[in-house]
Design a protein around this motif. Structure first.
Motif, short mmCIF file in Angstrom:
data_model
loop_
_atom_site.label_atom_id
_atom_site.label_comp_id
_atom_site.label_asym_id
_atom_site.label_seq_id
_atom_site.Cartn_x
_atom_site.Cartn_y
_atom_site.Cartn_z
N MET A 1 0.85 -1.20 0.00
CA MET A 1 0.00 0.00 0.00
C MET A 1 0.89 1.24 0.00
O MET A 1 1.69 1.44 0.90
CB MET A 1 -0.91 0.00 1.24
CG MET A 1 -1.86 1.17 1.30
SD MET A 1 -3.14 1.02 2.57
CE MET A 1 -2.19 1.20 4.06
N LYS A 2 0.73 2.06 -1.03
CA LYS A 2 1.55 3.25 -1.16
C LYS A 2 0.70 4.51 -0.99
O LYS A 2 -0.28 4.72 -1.71
CB LYS A 2 2.23 3.28 -2.54
CG LYS A 2 3.17 4.47 -2.72
CD LYS A 2 3.85 4.43 -4.07
CE LYS A 2 4.77 5.64 -4.24
NZ LYS A 2 5.42 5.64 -5.57
N PHE A 3 1.08 5.35 -0.02
CA PHE A 3 0.35 6.58 0.24
C PHE A 3 0.73 7.65 -0.79
O PHE A 3 1.91 7.91 -1.02
CB PHE A 3 0.68 7.12 1.63
CG PHE A 3 -0.01 6.40 2.75
CD1 PHE A 3 -1.16 6.92 3.32
CD2 PHE A 3 0.49 5.20 3.24
CE1 PHE A 3 -1.81 6.26 4.34
CE2 PHE A 3 -0.14 4.54 4.28
CZ PHE A 3 -1.31 5.07 4.84
N GLU A 4 -0.28 8.27 -1.40
CA GLU A 4 -0.03 9.48 -2.18
C GLU A 4 -0.03 10.69 -1.24
O GLU A 4 0.61 11.69 -1.51
CB GLU A 4 -1.11 9.66 -3.25
CG GLU A 4 -0.99 8.69 -4.40
CD GLU A 4 -1.87 9.05 -5.58
OE1 GLU A 4 -2.76 9.90 -5.42
OE2 GLU A 4 -1.66 8.47 -6.65
N LYS A 5 -0.78 10.59 -0.17
CA LYS A 5 -0.81 11.63 0.86
C LYS A 5 -0.94 10.93 2.20
O LYS A 5 -1.71 9.99 2.35
CB LYS A 5 -1.97 12.58 0.63
CG LYS A 5 -2.10 13.68 1.67
CD LYS A 5 -3.24 14.62 1.33
CE LYS A 5 -3.43 15.69 2.39
NZ LYS A 5 -3.91 15.14 3.67
N GLY A 6 -0.18 11.42 3.21
CA GLY A 6 -0.16 10.75 4.50
C GLY A 6 1.01 9.79 4.59
O GLY A 6 1.74 9.58 3.61
N THR A 7 1.21 9.22 5.76
CA THR A 7 2.33 8.31 5.97
C THR A 7 1.88 7.10 6.78
O THR A 7 0.91 7.16 7.53
CB THR A 7 3.48 8.99 6.74
OG1 THR A 7 3.04 9.29 8.08
CG2 THR A 7 3.93 10.27 6.05
N GLU A 8 2.62 6.01 6.63
CA GLU A 8 2.33 4.81 7.40
C GLU A 8 2.56 5.04 8.89
O GLU A 8 1.89 4.44 9.73
CB GLU A 8 3.20 3.65 6.92
CG GLU A 8 2.83 3.14 5.53
CD GLU A 8 3.52 1.84 5.20
OE1 GLU A 8 4.37 1.38 6.00
OE2 GLU A 8 3.22 1.26 4.14
N LYS A 9 3.50 5.90 9.23
CA LYS A 9 3.84 6.11 10.64
C LYS A 9 2.81 6.96 11.37
O LYS A 9 2.69 6.87 12.59
CB LYS A 9 5.22 6.78 10.75
CG LYS A 9 6.37 5.88 10.32
CD LYS A 9 7.69 6.58 10.50
CE LYS A 9 8.86 5.66 10.13
NZ LYS A 9 10.17 6.34 10.28
N ASN A 10 2.09 7.80 10.64
CA ASN A 10 1.15 8.70 11.32
C ASN A 10 -0.15 8.84 10.53
O ASN A 10 -0.50 9.94 10.08
CB ASN A 10 1.81 10.07 11.51
CG ASN A 10 1.03 10.95 12.48
OD1 ASN A 10 0.38 10.45 13.40
ND2 ASN A 10 1.06 12.25 12.26
N PRO A 11 -0.91 7.75 10.37
CA PRO A 11 -2.17 7.84 9.64
C PRO A 11 -3.19 8.69 10.39
O PRO A 11 -3.20 8.71 11.62
CB PRO A 11 -2.63 6.37 9.56
CG PRO A 11 -1.99 5.72 10.75
CD PRO A 11 -0.67 6.39 10.91
N SER A 12 -4.03 9.37 9.64
CA SER A 12 -5.01 10.28 10.24
C SER A 12 -6.25 9.54 10.74
O SER A 12 -7.01 10.07 11.55
CB SER A 12 -5.44 11.33 9.22
OG SER A 12 -6.18 10.73 8.17
N ASP A 77 -6.01 11.02 4.35
CA ASP A 77 -4.91 10.29 3.72
C ASP A 77 -5.44 9.80 2.38
O ASP A 77 -6.65 9.61 2.21
CB ASP A 77 -4.49 9.07 4.57
CG ASP A 77 -3.92 9.46 5.93
OD1 ASP A 77 -3.31 10.54 6.02
OD2 ASP A 77 -4.11 8.70 6.89
N VAL A 78 -4.54 9.58 1.43
CA VAL A 78 -4.96 9.14 0.09
C VAL A 78 -4.10 7.97 -0.37
O VAL A 78 -2.86 8.05 -0.32
CB VAL A 78 -4.87 10.29 -0.94
CG1 VAL A 78 -5.33 9.80 -2.32
CG2 VAL A 78 -5.71 11.48 -0.51
N VAL A 79 -4.75 6.91 -0.81
CA VAL A 79 -4.05 5.75 -1.37
C VAL A 79 -4.68 5.41 -2.72
O VAL A 79 -5.91 5.32 -2.83
CB VAL A 79 -4.14 4.52 -0.43
CG1 VAL A 79 -3.74 3.24 -1.14
CG2 VAL A 79 -3.27 4.73 0.80
N LYS A 80 -3.84 5.23 -3.71
CA LYS A 80 -4.31 4.79 -5.03
C LYS A 80 -4.03 3.30 -5.18
O LYS A 80 -2.94 2.83 -4.86
CB LYS A 80 -3.61 5.57 -6.14
CG LYS A 80 -4.08 5.16 -7.54
CD LYS A 80 -3.28 5.86 -8.62
CE LYS A 80 -3.76 5.41 -10.00
NZ LYS A 80 -2.92 5.99 -11.08
#
Length: 227
Positions: A1-12, A77-80
């Motif tokens: 899973m790759k974030f376009e916006k946001g991070t794995e360490k600090n999801p909203s 957060d955004v994931v494509k």
């Protein structure tokens, strides 16, 4: 899973999952985007984090999704995920839809795990509307970092959000050459990072009336932009 916006360490805890549609859209004829919203509550029940997964929706265009992300920039957060392309045969189509639903469920499960493991367990801070020069400069620095860290449609939304901030900021404080700063964000690689950093340092110097420092920084900027 790759974030376009946001991070794995600090999801909203508030995620948009989307994909482009190639060919037939099973939700709405002609729709170019399928998207869903996943919300994870940090008010856990025992070891469980309540999750709401909203039904997928179809959007007419890429621009529609970009506008939604831009208008609510700090919330998501955004994931494509990979493009949706329906096979020709009915039997294959049913199998394909199930496969894609399974993949989506795996993304949700992974996101919930990231929320459980979020560093520090702190809640995301909602950014307030800038007021004075210092607020605007802080917002500029924070958003420029988000532009650099995002990708795909989320990066385009970040840049559109930046344009709105620059327009408001420059209208109130024309002493800052913000439109040139906005152009610097488009410069790729380390050169772009250096330019953005120099602009932010120059703006800080101006805000504290250190005009000699601002002039020296401007010379460095001009030297890089002249190459």
């Amino acid at each position: 899973m790759k974030f376009e916006k946001g991070t794995e360490k600090n999801p909203s805890g508030n995620l948009i999952v989307y994909c482009n549609v190639v060919g037939e859209n099973p939700l709405f004829p002609g729709g170019k985007i399928i998207a869903s919203n996943v919300v994870v509550s940090f008010l856990r029940i025992g070891e469980n984090f309540p999750v709401v997964t909203f039904p997928p929706v179809s959007l007419d265009s890429y621009e529609d999704l970009k506008r939604i992300i831009t208008d609510h920039y700090d919330k998501y957060d955004v994931v494509k995920i990979k493009d949706f392309e329906m096979p020709a045969g009915q039997e294959d189509s049913n199998s394909y839809i199930k496969e894609r639903m399974d993949h989506f469920e795996n993304v949700v499960i992974r996101y919930v795990e990231l929320c459980k493991n979020r560093e520090g367990g702190s809640f995301p801070v909602q950014e307030k509307e800038p007021e004075g020069v210092r607020d605007y400069l802080d917002a500029l620095a924070n958003l420029s970092l988000k532009v650099r860290r995002s990708s795909g449609i989320a990066r385009e939304a970040s840049l559109l959000h930046m344009e709105r901030l620059v327009e408001t900021f420059s209208g109130k404080h024309p002493e800052f050459d913000l439109h040139n700063f906005r152009k610097a964000l488009e410069v790729p690689g380390q050169t772009g990072e250096e330019l953005v950093g120099l602009y932010l340092q120059k703006f800080n110097a101006i805000s504290y009336e250190r005009y000699e420092d601002a002039s020296d920084l401007n010379k460095k900027i001009q030297a890089i932009e002249a190459v």
